[in-house]
Design an enzyme around this catalytic site. Structure first.
Site, PDB file in Angstrom:
ATOM      1  N   GLU A  81       0.797  -1.229   0.000  1.00  0.00           N
ATOM      2  CA  GLU A  81       0.000   0.000   0.000  1.00  0.00           C
ATOM      3  C   GLU A  81       0.828   1.278   0.000  1.00  0.00           C
ATOM      4  O   GLU A  81       0.405   2.291  -0.568  1.00  0.00           O
ATOM      5  CB  GLU A  81      -0.933   0.015   1.229  1.00  0.00           C
ATOM      6  N   SER A 341     -30.984 -28.957  51.137  1.00  0.00           N
ATOM      7  CA  SER A 341     -30.189 -29.552  52.225  1.00  0.00           C
ATOM      8  C   SER A 341     -28.721 -29.166  52.197  1.00  0.00           C
ATOM      9  O   SER A 341     -27.936 -29.688  53.000  1.00  0.00           O
ATOM     10  CB  SER A 341     -30.296 -31.084  52.139  1.00  0.00           C
TER      11      SER A 341
END
Length: 678
Positions: A81, A341
């Protein structure tokens, strides 16, 4: 004369150039600057820096901070680029001139002259490149950016804002969406595709235009080969790599915990949790599989922590993060539920510490009444004298309520809070029913409580956020009492196929089968499992031992191949049989019973044994002599009256035929007669 003219011309030229330069500088300096900070989505990371979940920015785009990026990709990006990126001042005049000449020669655009800085300028203003006015604006902004930012800052802006198709922006979002990986390590084929995509992100989308994407990728690879950056063999191999055919889902592990982290600190973009990505993924799969054969709307939650450090390693809030019948969006690790429990181990540990009982103490499992409250065992049966060990392993209700009556529910609540839990009472007063689950508590709080048992009675806060804080500890049980509880629970039969004595664990089922629980620990880790409906409606037939316990053991198996051994008993632990215990510990006796008159063993003085008689209108009159009240009157093994202080009672509802009448006093001593009723 001629020399004077040349001198004047040169001076005029330099003045014009200087003026132009000054004018250009002033023009650039007056450039309206867009915000230089790019909004990025929040990210939630695990204990090793791996991504658990990411979030979009406000407009729904996937845009994330770049993080570590593969050096090969960066080299390829700049080579393709903007080869002079590190030397130009925002505009590459050579590249621009080349682009103009090629466009004139070929009658169309062959190569672009935009630098990476100019592309950043376009991305920040979201402008076009097709008009000269737009190109001039980008040139001006690019020159201004170069004056205010470093090259690395400009490159980071590109890596954050570059488009990669759809609502994907930035290199990190792109690698997660197209390759399901972080950008730190990329192959040449992946790097080339990511270089090509931003040039035309929609027409080259791999999931929609695979052939176009492949052609663009291969063009990048060929140029890298011509430039000598890739050898021919590497390029040929890279061209054989498949193009992604679909977008990958973004990471969404531990979604409930991630949402909580964002809600707690919405302005923070990075959240580091104690979660382990691998374990979290395994347990989420386990949770989803666990509900396949369960009724609709039933969900499951799992929490697993290292009880040595207090770090929560996995937190599964539901069987699936969705809006379906199972209400997966509800975080059931943080929902108040009845623990059934599962509080019993703490109560027994408190009884051990208070000298009320020992694992081998005998305790009476017989009908009892505390005012208007008459607890019953889950199966409705009574077992008479049992050891505390058997009472806990069988999860009997009456023995633990007897102990709770002596300890006091307020002390249980205090111990839970000191352990780090935050229990919620249905009312303002804690009654004896809290021993059997009459309280609201979260799964995370229960794991917090069991972590204290696993640590020898020493509680430290569980945490799900990473930090440098040193956890403070609070002792809620003595080491001996905590070990005794763990030793009892380790003796429970495990689910089929699971190793024995690998975990100390307890199951629980709340009233009406609304919640099924299993919690347990080994020498290093603690975990809890909850199963139920988020809306609190019953799940008929759901028991903690049947549903939750197998998931608990599977969670440990997914954590490690072999459990860490449970600790040895502390030196002060008293390990003896019932007969070897001190006399006060051989049988549990209520403390206030010591001061009550004792008239010896109870005796049924009416009716006499073997009598044949009829019942009156008020029932059968039964009289007792001796023993210590309160009394329990039974007929044929079923309790008819409990908590009777008087020495006689009328038993109603007896049928004709033979019956056995029994009376049990406060110390568990009994007497019985057999009669026939006409």
């Amino acid at each position: 004369m001629r020399a004077h003219r040349w001198t004047f011309a040169l001076a005029l030229s330099l003045t014009v150039v200087a003026a132009a330069r000054d004018g250009l500088d002033a023009w650039v300096d007056r450039t309206p600057m867009p915000p230089l900070l790019s909004a990025t989505g929040a990210q939630v990371l695990d204990r090793n820096g791996n991504t658990l979940r990411v979030y979009t920015v406000a407009d729904g785009r996937w845009r994330l901070a770049p993080g570590a990026v593969d050096a090969g990709y960066l080299e390829m990006l700049i080579a393709y680029e903007d080869r002079r990126f590190y030397t130009h001042s925002g505009v590459d005049l050579r590249a621009m001139a080349r682009a103009v000449v090629q466009a004139v020669w070929h009658g169309g655009i062959v190569s672009g002259g935009s630098t990476l800085t100019m592309q950043v300028a376009r991305l920040m203003e979201e402008g076009s490149t097709g008009q000269w006015a737009g190109k001039l604006r980008q040139i001006r902004l690019a020159l201004a950016l170069e004056r205010q930012l470093s090259k690395q800052q400009i490159l980071n802006l590109y890596l954050t804002r570059a488009p990669y198709g759809g609502n994907i922006e930035g290199i990190r979002a792109a690698t997660l969406a197209w390759f399901a990986k972080e950008p730190a390590r990329l192959t040449p084929a992946q790097s080339a595709l990511l270089v090509a995509l931003p040039q035309s992100p929609e027409t080259r989308r791999p999931d929609r235009h695979r052939d176009v994407a492949r052609t663009a990728r291969d063009r990048v690879l060929d140029r890298m080969t011509r430039q000598g950056r890739l050898d021919i063999e590497t390029t040929q191999a890279a061209k054989l790599d498949p193009i992604p055919h679909t977008r990958r889902p973004f990471p969404a592990l531990a979604p409930h915990l991630a949402d909580r982290a964002i809600a707690d600190n919405p302005a923070t973009l990075r959240h580091d949790l104690t979660i382990d990505t691998g374990l979290q993924s395994k347990l989420e799969v386990l949770a989803a599989r666990a509900v396949r054969d369960l009724p609709g709307a039933v969900s499951v939650a799992i929490v697993l922590a290292d009880h040595r450090s207090g770090d929560i390693l996995a937190s599964v809030g539901s069987a699936g993060y969705d809006l379906g019948a199972r209400q997966g969006f509800v975080d059931m690790t943080d929902a108040l539920r009845s623990p059934g429990s599962t509080l019993k181990p703490l109560i027994y540990g408190m009884a051990f510490d208070r000298g009320l009982a020992h694992p081998q103490t005998l305790i009476n499992d017989a009908p009892v009444r505390f005012g208007a409250y008459a607890p019953q065992n889950f199966d409705g049966h009574f077992r008479g004298d049992v050891t505390v060990t058997d009472a806990l392993r069988q999860s009997l209700n009456i023995p633990v309520v007897r102990l709770m009556d002596e300890i006091g529910p307020a002390h249980l609540m205090d111990s839970m809070r000191r352990a780090g839990a935050q229990p919620k009472l249905p009312g303002d007063h804690a009654g004896l029913a809290v021993a059997l689950g009459g309280i609201g508590v979260t799964l995370t709080d229960m794991v917090q409580l069991y972590a204290a048992l696993a640590r020898g009675g020493e509680a430290i806060p569980l945490r799900w956020r990473q930090g440098n804080q040193t956890p403070t500890s609070t002792r809620i049980l003595s080491p001996a009492a905590a070990w005794q509880v763990g030793d009892i629970l380790a003796g429970l039969a495990p689910p089929p196929g699971a190793p024995r004595r690998a975990l100390a664990y307890k199951t629980g089922t709340s009233y009406g089968h609304r919640d099924a629980w299993a919690l347990g620990w080994d020498g290093a880790h603690v975990a809890g499992v909850w199963i139920g409906r988020p809306d609190g409606t019953p799940v008929p037939g759901a028991f903690g031992g049947d549903l939750a316990a197998p998931i608990l053991f599977e969670a440990f198996q997914r954590l490690k191949s072999r459990p860490d051994p449970l600790p040895a008993p502390p030196p002060e632990t008293l390990i003896v049989s019932t007969a070897e215990l001190p006399q006060p510990l051989q049988r549990f006796t209520r403390r206030n019973a010591i001061f009550a008159p004792d008239r010896g063993t109870p005796e049924v003085i009416f009716p006499p044994d073997g009598a044949r008689m009829a019942t009156g209108e008020t029932g059968l009159a039964v009289k007792v002599r001796g023993g210590r009240p309160p009394y329990t009157f039974m007929a044929n093994g079923q309790p008819l009256l409990t908590g009777v202080q008087a020495h006689q009672a009328n038993l109603a509802g007896l049928g004709t035929g033979f019956s056995q009448i029994a009376v049990i006093d406060a110390l568990g001593r009994s007497a019985r007669v057999n009669i026939r009723l006409d």
